[in-house]
Design a protein around this motif. Structure first.
Motif, PDB file in Angstrom:
ATOM      1  N   GLY A   1      67.238  69.537  54.682  1.00 57.63           N
ATOM      2  CA  GLY A   1      68.256  68.699  55.069  1.00 57.63           C
ATOM      3  C   GLY A   1      68.481  67.442  54.618  1.00 57.63           C
ATOM      4  N   GLU A   2      69.334  66.566  54.865  1.00 57.04           N
ATOM      5  CA  GLU A   2      69.536  65.532  54.522  1.00 57.04           C
ATOM      6  C   GLU A   2      70.178  64.419  55.596  1.00 57.04           C
ATOM      7  OE1 GLU A   2      72.815  64.826  51.749  1.00 57.04           O
ATOM      8  OE2 GLU A   2      73.539  66.572  52.201  1.00 57.04           O
ATOM      9  N   VAL A   3      69.974  62.986  55.342  1.00 61.48           N
ATOM     10  CA  VAL A   3      70.493  62.120  56.409  1.00 61.48           C
ATOM     11  C   VAL A   3      72.007  62.456  56.704  1.00 61.48           C
ATOM     12  CG1 VAL A   3      71.263  59.867  56.920  1.00 61.48           C
ATOM     13  CG2 VAL A   3      68.942  60.342  56.119  1.00 61.48           C
ATOM     14  N   THR A   4      72.604  62.588  57.742  1.00 60.32           N
ATOM     15  CA  THR A   4      73.960  62.968  57.974  1.00 60.32           C
ATOM     16  C   THR A   4      74.784  61.741  57.847  1.00 60.32           C
ATOM     17  OG1 THR A   4      73.483  64.913  59.394  1.00 60.32           O
ATOM     18  CG2 THR A   4      75.770  64.072  59.636  1.00 60.32           C
ATOM     19  N   ALA A   5      74.389  60.705  58.658  1.00 57.28           N
ATOM     20  CA  ALA A   5      75.081  59.540  58.603  1.00 57.28           C
ATOM     21  C   ALA A   5      74.307  58.323  59.455  1.00 57.28           C
ATOM     22  CB  ALA A   5      76.466  59.386  59.398  1.00 57.28           C
ATOM     23  N   VAL A   6      74.388  57.134  58.871  1.00 61.22           N
ATOM     24  CA  VAL A   6      73.967  55.926  59.587  1.00 61.22           C
ATOM     25  C   VAL A   6      74.862  55.067  60.267  1.00 61.22           C
ATOM     26  CG1 VAL A   6      72.486  53.974  58.846  1.00 61.22           C
ATOM     27  CG2 VAL A   6      72.135  55.939  57.416  1.00 61.22           C
ATOM     28  N   VAL A   7      74.550  55.149  61.771  1.00 56.92           N
ATOM     29  CA  VAL A   7      75.597  54.313  62.354  1.00 56.92           C
ATOM     30  C   VAL A   7      74.603  53.088  62.542  1.00 56.92           C
ATOM     31  CG1 VAL A   7      76.436  54.257  64.635  1.00 56.92           C
ATOM     32  CG2 VAL A   7      76.265  56.455  63.701  1.00 56.92           C
TER      33      VAL A   7
ATOM     34  N   GLN B   1      59.861  53.793  54.518  1.00 58.87           N
ATOM     35  CA  GLN B   1      60.205  54.685  55.563  1.00 58.87           C
ATOM     36  C   GLN B   1      61.410  55.608  55.095  1.00 58.87           C
ATOM     37  OE1 GLN B   1      60.126  52.931  59.467  1.00 58.87           O
ATOM     38  NE2 GLN B   1      58.220  51.820  59.026  1.00 58.87           N
ATOM     39  N   ALA B   2      62.390  54.836  54.568  1.00 61.41           N
ATOM     40  CA  ALA B   2      63.735  55.743  54.315  1.00 61.41           C
ATOM     41  C   ALA B   2      63.346  56.541  53.127  1.00 61.41           C
ATOM     42  CB  ALA B   2      64.725  54.481  53.806  1.00 61.41           C
ATOM     43  N   GLU B   3      62.473  56.334  52.205  1.00 59.76           N
ATOM     44  CA  GLU B   3      62.126  57.241  50.917  1.00 59.76           C
ATOM     45  C   GLU B   3      61.471  58.412  51.556  1.00 59.76           C
ATOM     46  OE1 GLU B   3      60.447  54.397  48.263  1.00 59.76           O
ATOM     47  OE2 GLU B   3      62.746  53.882  47.277  1.00 59.76           O
ATOM     48  N   ALA B   4      60.562  58.009  52.358  1.00 61.68           N
ATOM     49  CA  ALA B   4      59.782  58.993  52.982  1.00 61.68           C
ATOM     50  C   ALA B   4      60.296  59.941  54.016  1.00 61.68           C
ATOM     51  CB  ALA B   4      58.518  58.585  53.784  1.00 61.68           C
ATOM     52  N   LEU B   5      61.230  59.363  54.674  1.00 56.78           N
ATOM     53  CA  LEU B   5      62.343  60.389  55.338  1.00 56.78           C
ATOM     54  C   LEU B   5      63.007  61.213  54.465  1.00 56.78           C
ATOM     55  CD1 LEU B   5      63.695  61.171  58.084  1.00 56.78           C
ATOM     56  CD2 LEU B   5      65.473  59.134  57.783  1.00 56.78           C
ATOM     57  N   ASP B   6      63.483  60.671  53.460  1.00 60.70           N
ATOM     58  CA  ASP B   6      64.263  61.603  52.397  1.00 60.70           C
ATOM     59  C   ASP B   6      63.530  62.768  51.990  1.00 60.70           C
ATOM     60  OD1 ASP B   6      66.812  60.246  52.696  1.00 60.70           O
ATOM     61  OD2 ASP B   6      66.525  59.128  50.661  1.00 60.70           O
ATOM     62  N   GLY B   7      62.387  62.443  51.682  1.00 59.88           N
ATOM     63  CA  GLY B   7      61.447  63.528  51.182  1.00 59.88           C
ATOM     64  C   GLY B   7      61.110  64.590  52.612  1.00 59.88           C
ATOM     65  N   MET B   8      60.922  64.028  53.766  1.00 53.34           N
ATOM     66  CA  MET B   8      60.632  64.947  54.629  1.00 53.34           C
ATOM     67  C   MET B   8      61.835  65.813  54.851  1.00 53.34           C
ATOM     68  SD  MET B   8      58.828  63.026  57.918  1.00 53.34           S
ATOM     69  CE  MET B   8      58.877  61.142  57.676  1.00 53.34           C
ATOM     70  N   LEU B   9      62.920  65.281  54.850  1.00 53.71           N
ATOM     71  CA  LEU B   9      64.319  66.068  55.085  1.00 53.71           C
ATOM     72  C   LEU B   9      64.484  66.932  53.897  1.00 53.71           C
ATOM     73  CD1 LEU B   9      66.741  63.504  56.802  1.00 53.71           C
ATOM     74  CD2 LEU B   9      65.324  65.156  57.928  1.00 53.71           C
ATOM     75  N   ALA B  10      64.227  66.577  52.735  1.00 53.75           N
ATOM     76  CA  ALA B  10      64.666  67.454  51.654  1.00 53.75           C
ATOM     77  C   ALA B  10      63.663  68.727  51.622  1.00 53.75           C
ATOM     78  CB  ALA B  10      64.258  66.678  50.219  1.00 53.75           C
ATOM     79  N   SER B  11      62.385  68.495  52.256  1.00 56.44           N
ATOM     80  CA  SER B  11      61.499  69.581  52.255  1.00 56.44           C
ATOM     81  C   SER B  11      61.950  70.535  53.403  1.00 56.44           C
ATOM     82  CB  SER B  11      60.020  69.104  52.465  1.00 56.44           C
ATOM     83  OG  SER B  11      59.822  68.608  53.798  1.00 56.44           O
ATOM     84  N   ARG B  12      62.685  70.230  54.243  1.00 56.00           N
ATOM     85  CA  ARG B  12      63.157  70.892  55.247  1.00 56.00           C
ATOM     86  C   ARG B  12      64.660  71.440  55.091  1.00 56.00           C
ATOM     87  NH1 ARG B  12      59.904  69.399  59.233  1.00 56.00           N
ATOM     88  NH2 ARG B  12      60.860  70.766  60.867  1.00 56.00           N
TER      89      ARG B  12
END
Ligand code: ADP
Length: 188
Positions: A106-112, A93-104
């Motif tokens: 963007g990127e993950v800002t921070a993980v709390v 899921q984390a890898e898929a999220l990176d892909g989704m954000l890259a295509s927009r």
């Protein structure tokens, strides 16, 4: 756009702290657990399948939650970012999220990451069961399975996000206000 992830074991207080973060940073709160419970309440085909897994303390398939997240990104506007709560829960899921954000763009800002010991997970979930009446909170066996699933499938994300330089760990054992203030201080 900011993309925050609220991470931690079941019962760590993610939902509670999400409310404060959403208000302060003008974010769209996106809890995959809540979205799934909505599908269950509506009796949709997806909800019916998800319920069986959730009631056993197992994860629903990655593609299901990834679809829900993509849908939120595509349809929600008027916010400064998203607060992902309960997603990602696996490396896939984390890898898929990176892909989704890259295509927009963007990127993950921070993980709390809210950390509490396993004993406290049981205590908090039992307390919540009395208030919220969630079926997956009602049985000790389901809670134990969720803790096991967390350690096996979700905890590896700690290293994943540490390596990416995005990981911020917060002691989740204090009062609601103490934890909130620590989160705000860490995010600046
Ligand atoms: P918790 O308080 O246990 O963190 P959540 O409300 O986040 O609960 O999730 C409830 C259940 O919904 C999980 O135990 C799991 O079965 C399912 N679920 C939620 N998010 C995900 C996800 N990202 N991937 C797979 N299953 C999920």
């Amino acid at each position: 756009m900011k993309y925050y992830i609220l991470f931690g074991p079941p019962g760590a207080g993610k939902g509670t702290q999400a409310a404060a973060m959403v208000e302060k940073f003008n974010l769209c709160h996106t809890s995959t657990g809540e979205l799934l419970r909505k599908e269950i309440a509506e009796g949709s085909p997806l909800g019916i399948k998800a319920k069986e897994l959730i009631d056993k303390g197992l994860l629903v398939p990655d593609e299901v939650v990834q679809g829900m997240i993509g849908n939120r990104f595509d349809t929600i506007g008027g916010v400064d970012g998203f607060l992902l709560d309960g997603f990602p829960r696996t490396i896939a899921q984390a890898e898929a999220l990176d892909g989704m954000l890259a295509s927009r763009g963007g990127e993950v800002t921070a993980v709390v990451s809210l950390m509490i010991p396993d004993e406290m997970i049981f205590e908090r979930i039992r307390h919540r069961a009395a208030i919220e009446g969630r079926k997956d909170d009602a049985s000790d066996e389901t809670i134990a399975n969720r803790i096991r699933t967390y350690h096996d499938k979700t905890e590896p994300l700690v290293d994943f996000y540490k390596k990416a330089g995005k990981y911020v760990e917060i002691d989740g054992t204090g009062t609601i206000e103490e934890v909130r203030d620590k989160i705000f201080a860490a995010l600046g």
